[in-house]
Motif scaffolding. Structure first.
Motif, PDB file in Angstrom:
ATOM      1  N   GLU A 165       0.752  -1.389  -0.056  1.00  0.00           N
ATOM      2  CA  GLU A 165      -0.082  -0.065  -0.042  1.00  0.00           C
ATOM      3  C   GLU A 165       1.016   1.196  -0.001  1.00  0.00           C
ATOM      4  O   GLU A 165       2.038   1.264   0.802  1.00  0.00           O
ATOM      5  N   PHE A 166       0.477   2.159  -0.898  1.00  0.00           N
ATOM      6  CA  PHE A 166       1.041   3.627  -0.948  1.00  0.00           C
ATOM      7  C   PHE A 166       0.121   4.769  -1.205  1.00  0.00           C
ATOM      8  O   PHE A 166      -0.893   4.322  -1.735  1.00  0.00           O
ATOM      9  N   ASP A 167       0.652   5.918  -1.038  1.00  0.00           N
ATOM     10  CA  ASP A 167      -0.266   7.032  -1.378  1.00  0.00           C
ATOM     11  C   ASP A 167      -0.188   7.205  -2.606  1.00  0.00           C
ATOM     12  O   ASP A 167       0.967   7.621  -3.339  1.00  0.00           O
ATOM     13  N   TRP A 168      -1.334   6.884  -3.431  1.00  0.00           N
ATOM     14  CA  TRP A 168      -1.526   6.802  -5.227  1.00  0.00           C
ATOM     15  C   TRP A 168      -1.225   8.554  -5.367  1.00  0.00           C
ATOM     16  O   TRP A 168      -1.143   8.485  -6.787  1.00  0.00           O
ATOM     17  N   ASP A 169      -1.546   9.511  -4.682  1.00  0.00           N
ATOM     18  CA  ASP A 169      -1.359  10.717  -5.394  1.00  0.00           C
ATOM     19  C   ASP A 169       0.114  11.191  -4.927  1.00  0.00           C
ATOM     20  O   ASP A 169       0.263  12.316  -5.139  1.00  0.00           O
ATOM     21  N   ALA A 170       0.857  10.523  -4.286  1.00  0.00           N
ATOM     22  CA  ALA A 170       2.320  11.290  -3.767  1.00  0.00           C
ATOM     23  C   ALA A 170       3.223  10.607  -4.790  1.00  0.00           C
ATOM     24  O   ALA A 170       3.003   9.142  -5.419  1.00  0.00           O
ATOM     25  N   HIS A 189       5.748   2.779   2.532  1.00  0.00           N
ATOM     26  CA  HIS A 189       4.733   1.741   2.018  1.00  0.00           C
ATOM     27  C   HIS A 189       4.515   0.914   3.294  1.00  0.00           C
ATOM     28  O   HIS A 189       5.260   0.755   4.090  1.00  0.00           O
ATOM     29  N   ARG A 191     -12.688   3.185  -0.320  1.00  0.00           N
ATOM     30  CA  ARG A 191     -12.526   4.320   0.871  1.00  0.00           C
ATOM     31  C   ARG A 191     -13.275   3.725   2.022  1.00  0.00           C
ATOM     32  O   ARG A 191     -12.473   4.299   3.212  1.00  0.00           O
ATOM     33  N   HIS A 194      -7.020   2.213   1.339  1.00  0.00           N
ATOM     34  CA  HIS A 194      -5.624   2.069   0.773  1.00  0.00           C
ATOM     35  C   HIS A 194      -5.476   2.370  -0.814  1.00  0.00           C
ATOM     36  O   HIS A 194      -4.697   2.460  -1.149  1.00  0.00           O
ATOM     37  N   THR A 195      -6.769   2.582  -1.378  1.00  0.00           N
ATOM     38  CA  THR A 195      -6.784   2.879  -2.783  1.00  0.00           C
ATOM     39  C   THR A 195      -7.924   3.600  -2.909  1.00  0.00           C
ATOM     40  O   THR A 195      -8.877   3.897  -2.159  1.00  0.00           O
ATOM     41  N   PRO A 196      -8.103   4.560  -4.158  1.00  0.00           N
ATOM     42  CA  PRO A 196      -9.162   5.340  -4.368  1.00  0.00           C
ATOM     43  C   PRO A 196     -10.524   4.877  -4.638  1.00  0.00           C
ATOM     44  O   PRO A 196     -11.566   5.440  -4.608  1.00  0.00           O
TER      45      PRO A 196
END
Length: 334
Positions: free
Chosen positions: A35-40, A47, A295, A290-292
């Motif tokens: 998992e990671f920040d999809w917007d970063a 992660h 939620r 964890h994903t868009p």
């Protein structure tokens, strides 16, 4: 014979044929990743692998429909002690299959800078791409006690040397081509001219390409390959065409695609005679936050409802699930 370049669209002669009793089938692939920040921006350290236990529920769900999912595992997940607990037994008992997914920015050796360009593994020097893939393959074999036979490049990042490396590693199938998508603006591959049907990369090399399934739907769908790429600077026009039900690009995934849209895509794929429909999604979507796409718990329930409806529709249409091993047995070798 030189190894093929997977970035090149195949010729008509490279199309894979299947035995008559294979019919039309579908394959469920899971990009099993951290998992990671999809917007970063991409980060080597930022992660987690909190969603790995959620694989067990999805595995049990698939088994209830007689489906053998394929988990394409990357380095952080392969190094989680929880992954063997979640799906290890299922893999050993052939109720699931495991493959390789290479996210180069989190996969050692770390000899490159973390950049958007380097996030496509095929852009790396051949020695580094090979070293990363070999180390990940060895780790997966240690964890699951099986040799993975299928590969997907993270971010669909094939390169000119990937086919040769896969052949060295004994990989039978690549499933990195996302037909009808173009990542060249980010330094990645352009798959706009690649077909949806499985094909042999280089013919006699016996590396089977299994593209992810994306369908054009609507009265203009036969012109999709011409129209859609011309609108990349004006995505708003793509939205207008979709709302007018003239042209829509439908990827077979629960992430951002409604159930109704996916079923329309399935119908077009079946009518076009596609032998294998390849579904895909990201494993972090199996837990909220964890994903868009997932939620909260309601979104998670909706994801499982999406799969349930698709499985029921495919069953009603007589489309059977398949697996990597069944595909290799069903395809006619060149």
């Amino acid at each position: 014979m030189p190894a093929p370049n997977l970035l090149d669209p195949p010729s008509d002669e490279d199309r894979a044929l299947f035995h008559a009793d294979f019919g039309q089938r579908f394959l469920i692939t899971v990009d099993t990743e951290e998992e990671f920040d999809w917007d970063a921006p991409l980060d080597r350290e930022g992660h987690t692998v909190l969603t790995v236990p959620a694989l067990r529920k999805f595995q049990e769900f698939c088994e209830g429909f007689g489906i053998v999912p394929v988990y394409l595992v990357d380095w952080p997940v392969a190094n989680s002690p929880l992954v063997a607990q979640a799906i290890g037994e299922a893999v050993r008992q052939n109720r699931a299959e495991v493959g390789i997914q290479l996210h180069p920015w989190v996969s050692p050796p770390f000899d490159e800078d973390v950049t958007a360009f380097n996030s496509f593994a095929g852009n790396l020097p051949i020695e580094l791409e090979r070293a990363k893939l070999l180390r990940l393959k060895e780790r997966i074999e240690t964890v699951f006690s099986v040799a993975p036979l299928i590969y997907r490049a993270g971010r669909y990042g094939l390169g000119p040397h990937t086919a040769a490396i896969l052949q060295e590693c004994g990989i039978a199938i690549d499933s990195s081509v996302r037909a009808r998508f173009d990542y060249s603006a980010e330094g990645g591959p352009n798959y706009r001219d690649h077909p949806l049907t499985p094909y042999w990369s280089g013919g006699a090399c016996q590396l089977l390409e299994l593209p992810l399934t994306t369908i054009y739907w609507g009265p203009l769908r036969r012109l999709g390959d011409s129209i859609y790429p011309r609108l990349w600077r004006t995505p708003r026009l793509r939205g207008i065409l979709a709302r007018l039900k003239l042209l829509e690009r439908i990827a077979l995934t629960p992430e951002g695609i409604t159930c109704e849209e996916a079923i329309r895509g399935v119908e077009v794929a079946l009518d076009d005679g596609l032998p294998v429909l390849v579904f895909s999604f990201h494993s972090p979507s199996l837990a909220p936050g964890h994903t868009p796409y997932v939620r909260d718990e309601d979104d998670l329930d909706a994801l499982y409802d999406w799969w349930r409806a698709l499985f029921e529709h495919l069953t009603a249409r007589g489309v059977r699930p398949t697996s990597v091993s069944q595909i290799m047995n069903g395809v006619v070798l060149p």
